[in-house]
Design a protein around this motif. Structure first.
Motif, PDB file in Angstrom:
ATOM      1  N   TYR A  63       0.812  -1.216   0.000  1.00 38.50           N
ATOM      2  CA  TYR A  63       0.000   0.000   0.000  1.00 38.50           C
ATOM      3  C   TYR A  63       0.848   1.271   0.000  1.00 38.50           C
ATOM      4  N   ILE A  64       2.097   1.171   0.417  1.00 37.56           N
ATOM      5  CA  ILE A  64       3.014   2.293   0.197  1.00 37.56           C
ATOM      6  C   ILE A  64       3.237   2.463  -1.303  1.00 37.56           C
ATOM      7  N   ILE A  65       3.430   1.343  -1.996  1.00 34.68           N
ATOM      8  CA  ILE A  65       3.625   1.381  -3.448  1.00 34.68           C
ATOM      9  C   ILE A  65       2.373   1.890  -4.145  1.00 34.68           C
ATOM     10  N   THR A  66       1.205   1.498  -3.663  1.00 39.35           N
ATOM     11  CA  THR A  66      -0.051   1.974  -4.261  1.00 39.35           C
ATOM     12  C   THR A  66      -0.126   3.488  -4.240  1.00 39.35           C
ATOM     13  N   MET A  67       0.230   4.090  -3.121  1.00 40.07           N
ATOM     14  CA  MET A  67       0.132   5.537  -2.994  1.00 40.07           C
ATOM     15  C   MET A  67       1.234   6.260  -3.754  1.00 40.07           C
ATOM     16  N   THR A  68       2.406   5.665  -3.868  1.00 40.90           N
ATOM     17  CA  THR A  68       3.520   6.355  -4.519  1.00 40.90           C
ATOM     18  C   THR A  68       3.585   6.113  -6.015  1.00 40.90           C
ATOM     19  N   ALA A 228      -1.840  16.489  -1.858  1.00 39.09           N
ATOM     20  CA  ALA A 228      -0.683  15.748  -2.381  1.00 39.09           C
ATOM     21  C   ALA A 228      -0.588  15.936  -3.893  1.00 39.09           C
ATOM     22  N   THR A 229       0.618  16.070  -4.383  1.00 37.43           N
ATOM     23  CA  THR A 229       0.840  16.251  -5.820  1.00 37.43           C
ATOM     24  C   THR A 229       1.263  14.936  -6.446  1.00 37.43           C
ATOM     25  N   PRO A 230       0.760  14.618  -7.647  1.00 34.87           N
ATOM     26  CA  PRO A 230       1.143  13.379  -8.319  1.00 34.87           C
ATOM     27  C   PRO A 230       2.633  13.296  -8.576  1.00 34.87           C
TER      28      PRO A 230
END
Length: 230
Positions: A63-68, A228-230
């Protein structure tokens, strides 16, 4: 709702890593422990293994990867932050329930086979065991949900403030936890703290308090994701 479901399906595009990796890592840990217990005679001993923690660790990273990684890609498809967030929450809830059910089934098989024939307590860790199937499912599913939202929380902080934000978070956590430890030691409250944990049921520690913490993380992640910015 259709937009949320469509966004959730986009996140499943790379399903081998999204859905398969936690089970691949868990399967590897299980095989290693199975071989060790098969080679060693642990019958009659109070043996235990922490191999199940690998599953929760992988869910945190997922889920860290999902958000980043998925967050920038999906916003590029003209999906709003709110829709992405709801889709990710839906994914986390569905995965937690399904994975919790699967772990419950594996625990039942483990119990029926005497620890896979070698007295291996891999899924049926004593602290996790509950009195019925529904409570057992919650004991597995809620911690999975917690680490999923914790991963979302870390990922949003990284997207919002970058590496600096992660350092500030780590330092803040160190100062707060260290300060609490100093305070408890100074006031000699360790006995009361230990008694509080002992008085709690395993279900409250595995499902009750984690569920409350999950709600806090969910609210904090949503607030930060708005900027948050993409």
């Amino acid at each position: 709702m259709n937009r949320v479901l469509s966004t959730a399906r986009v996140q499943l595009a790379a399903w081998p890593s999204t859905l398969g990796m936690p089970w691949l890592v868990l399967g590897g840990a299980f095989l290693v422990n199975l071989m060790v217990f098969a080679l060693l005679d642990t019958s009659g001993e109070d043996a235990f293994t922490g191999g199940l923690t690998t599953f929760y660790a992988v869910m945190l990273v997922a889920y860290i990867i999902t958000m980043t990684h998925y967050f920038p890609m999906i916003l590029g498809l003209s999906v709003t932050r709110r829709t992405f967030y709801l889709a990710t929450c839906l994914m986390a809830l569905a995965q937690s329930l399904c994975y919790g059910a699967a772990l419950t089934m594996l625990e039942l098989v483990e119990s029926a086979t005497g620890g896979w024939g070698v007295s291996l307590p891999f899924f049926g860790v004593e602290f996790l065991q509950q009195s019925n199937v529904l409570l057992q499912l919650l004991a597995y599913a809620v911690p999975i949900l917690l680490v999923s939202f914790l991963g979302m929380f870390f990922g949003v902080i990284f997207k919002r403030w970058g590496v600096t934000g992660m350092y500030i978070l780590a330092i803040t956590a160190l100062v707060v936890l260290g300060g609490l430890a100093v305070l408890v030691s100074w006031r000699r409250w360790w006995g009361e703290v230990g008694a509080w944990f002992v008085d709690q049921s395993s279900l409250s520690l595995l499902a009750g308090w984690p569920a409350l913490l999950t709600l806090v993380l969910a609210a904090a992640s949503l607030l930060m994701l708005r900027r948050a910015t993409p």
